[in-house]
Write a protein that holds these residues in place. Structure first.
Motif, short mmCIF file in Angstrom:
data_model
loop_
_atom_site.label_atom_id
_atom_site.label_comp_id
_atom_site.label_asym_id
_atom_site.label_seq_id
_atom_site.Cartn_x
_atom_site.Cartn_y
_atom_site.Cartn_z
N THR A 2 11.37 18.87 -1.67
CA THR A 2 10.37 17.94 -2.39
C THR A 2 9.31 17.40 -1.45
OG1 THR A 2 12.31 17.29 -3.87
CG2 THR A 2 10.43 15.95 -3.72
N ALA A 3 8.40 17.27 -1.81
CA ALA A 3 6.95 17.03 -0.79
C ALA A 3 7.12 15.42 -0.68
CB ALA A 3 5.56 17.20 -1.44
N ALA A 4 6.67 15.07 0.41
CA ALA A 4 6.92 13.53 0.66
C ALA A 4 5.91 12.79 -0.11
CB ALA A 4 6.42 13.35 2.17
N ALA A 5 6.22 11.71 -0.75
CA ALA A 5 5.44 10.65 -1.58
C ALA A 5 4.38 10.40 -0.98
CB ALA A 5 6.38 9.62 -2.11
N PRO A 6 3.15 10.45 -1.37
CA PRO A 6 1.82 9.68 -0.69
C PRO A 6 2.12 8.36 -0.33
CG PRO A 6 1.07 10.75 -2.66
CD PRO A 6 2.84 10.91 -2.69
N CYS A 7 1.61 7.98 0.76
CA CYS A 7 1.63 6.77 1.20
C CYS A 7 0.27 5.96 1.22
CB CYS A 7 2.09 6.83 3.01
SG CYS A 7 2.22 5.41 3.74
N VAL A 8 0.40 4.65 0.68
CA VAL A 8 -0.80 4.00 0.04
C VAL A 8 -0.80 2.62 1.19
CG1 VAL A 8 -2.19 2.63 -1.38
CG2 VAL A 8 -1.01 4.84 -1.83
N LEU A 9 -1.66 2.39 1.69
CA LEU A 9 -1.89 0.98 2.75
C LEU A 9 -2.85 0.31 1.96
CD1 LEU A 9 -1.92 -0.92 5.17
CD2 LEU A 9 -3.46 0.68 6.09
N VAL A 10 -2.09 -0.99 1.70
CA VAL A 10 -2.81 -2.05 1.00
C VAL A 10 -3.06 -3.24 2.02
CG1 VAL A 10 -2.63 -3.65 -0.88
CG2 VAL A 10 -1.67 -1.49 -1.24
N ILE A 11 -4.37 -3.33 2.23
CA ILE A 11 -4.93 -4.55 3.07
C ILE A 11 -5.75 -5.34 2.28
CG2 ILE A 11 -6.32 -4.96 5.21
CD1 ILE A 11 -6.28 -1.87 5.74
N ASP A 12 -4.94 -6.57 1.80
CA ASP A 12 -5.30 -7.82 1.20
C ASP A 12 -4.73 -8.96 1.52
OD1 ASP A 12 -5.88 -9.31 -1.15
OD2 ASP A 12 -6.77 -7.67 -2.30
N ASP A 13 -5.49 -10.15 1.59
CA ASP A 13 -4.72 -11.40 1.80
C ASP A 13 -4.38 -12.21 0.86
OD1 ASP A 13 -7.44 -11.93 1.02
OD2 ASP A 13 -7.77 -13.73 1.89
N GLU A 14 -4.32 -11.80 -0.30
CA GLU A 14 -3.65 -12.30 -1.47
C GLU A 14 -2.37 -11.90 -1.75
OE1 GLU A 14 -6.16 -13.12 -5.14
OE2 GLU A 14 -7.87 -12.29 -4.22
N ALA A 15 -1.51 -12.74 -1.49
CA ALA A 15 -0.01 -12.48 -1.64
C ALA A 15 0.26 -11.90 -3.12
CB ALA A 15 0.83 -13.51 -1.32
N GLN A 16 -0.41 -12.33 -4.06
CA GLN A 16 -0.14 -12.05 -5.60
C GLN A 16 -0.60 -10.54 -5.57
OE1 GLN A 16 -2.08 -15.29 -7.84
NE2 GLN A 16 0.06 -15.75 -8.50
N ILE A 17 -1.82 -10.18 -5.05
CA ILE A 17 -2.39 -8.90 -5.23
C ILE A 17 -1.48 -7.97 -4.43
CG2 ILE A 17 -4.29 -7.48 -4.58
CD1 ILE A 17 -5.02 -9.04 -7.07
N ARG A 18 -1.08 -8.06 -3.33
CA ARG A 18 -0.12 -7.44 -2.66
C ARG A 18 1.08 -6.98 -3.45
NH1 ARG A 18 -1.35 -10.88 1.60
NH2 ARG A 18 0.68 -11.56 1.88
#
Length: 231
Positions: A2-18
């Motif tokens: 199985t291929a590795a799951a894509p990795c997404v980096l989220v850079i956001d200062d709002e804790a709720q958005i993260r």
């Protein structure tokens, strides 16, 4: 295997958005990295090599535009910008600086996921964009430079075909007016947006594409155009 799951980096200062994005992305099967500021985000981008970056423009330590500029010095990872600023100027600035897409807060998770899927399909290292598009009505063969609608060959001018080809190669992603003008008319014509409007208007007429309810060519007001695929 199985291929590795894509990795997404989220850079956001709002804790709720993260938290919102962490839950939503993991539910879709992505690996997620979270950063609350520019320094953390750039460090994770350098050490973990994510497949995609979601970057907020308003960060506490540095502007998102600065983060993007630094990131682009050593990486071509797809970047989707997030911002509460919805002005055309902000969008154009981000896209011209190397962002691949732009979403305004608040946003729907399904729209965001669709944008991410498009960017992941076109990330560096992936196969080149397809040379042919065919949805049963519109067929575009880039290798043969042929465009047919309902089986009938369309007579497009050189500029009309060039605009359509560029948009297709970036299907699902917004292409700025400046990028289209630079690529097709040349670097001295990046402010001649009236040329582009005329060509897109004629192209829409030949495709029978209603700008108010587009099937293929969507206008991003004041920013550029997007080829809609997969409808």
């Amino acid at each position: 295997m199985t291929a590795a799951a894509p990795c997404v980096l989220v850079i956001d200062d709002e804790a709720q958005i993260r938290k919102f994005l962490d839950i939503g992305l993991r539910a879709e099967g992505y690996e997620v990295l979270l950063a609350a500021n520019a320094a953390e985000g750039l460090a994770l981008a350098a050490t973990r090599s994510p497949d995609l970056v979601v970057l907020d423009i308003g960060l506490p330590d540095r502007e998102g535009h600065e983060v993007l500029a630094e990131l682009r010095q050593w990486s071509q990872v797809p970047v989707l910008m997030l911002s509460v600023r919805d002005s055309e100027t902000e969008k154009v600035k981000a896209l011209d600086a190397g962002a691949n897409d732009y979403v305004t807060k608040p946003f729907g998770i399904q729209e965001l996921m669709a944008r991410l899927r498009v960017l992941l399909r076109s990330r560096p290292g992936e196969p080149d964009a397809p040379q042919r598009y065919d949805d049963g009505r519109l067929a575009i063969d880039l290798a043969r430079r042929e465009v047919t609608l309902d089986g009938q060959l369309l007579a497009l001018t050189r500029k009309e075909y060039a605009v359509l080809a560029v948009l297709l190669r970036h299907a699902g992603r917004v292409v700025t007016q400046q990028q289209l003008l630079r690529d097709i008319w040349g670097a001295t014509h990046t402010h001649d947006s009236h040329y582009l409007r005329i060509v897109v208007g004629k192209l829409r007429q030949k495709l029978g594409d209603d700008p108010a309810s587009p099937r293929w060519l969507k206008t991003e007001p004041g920013v550029g155009y997007r080829f809609i695929s997969g409808n």
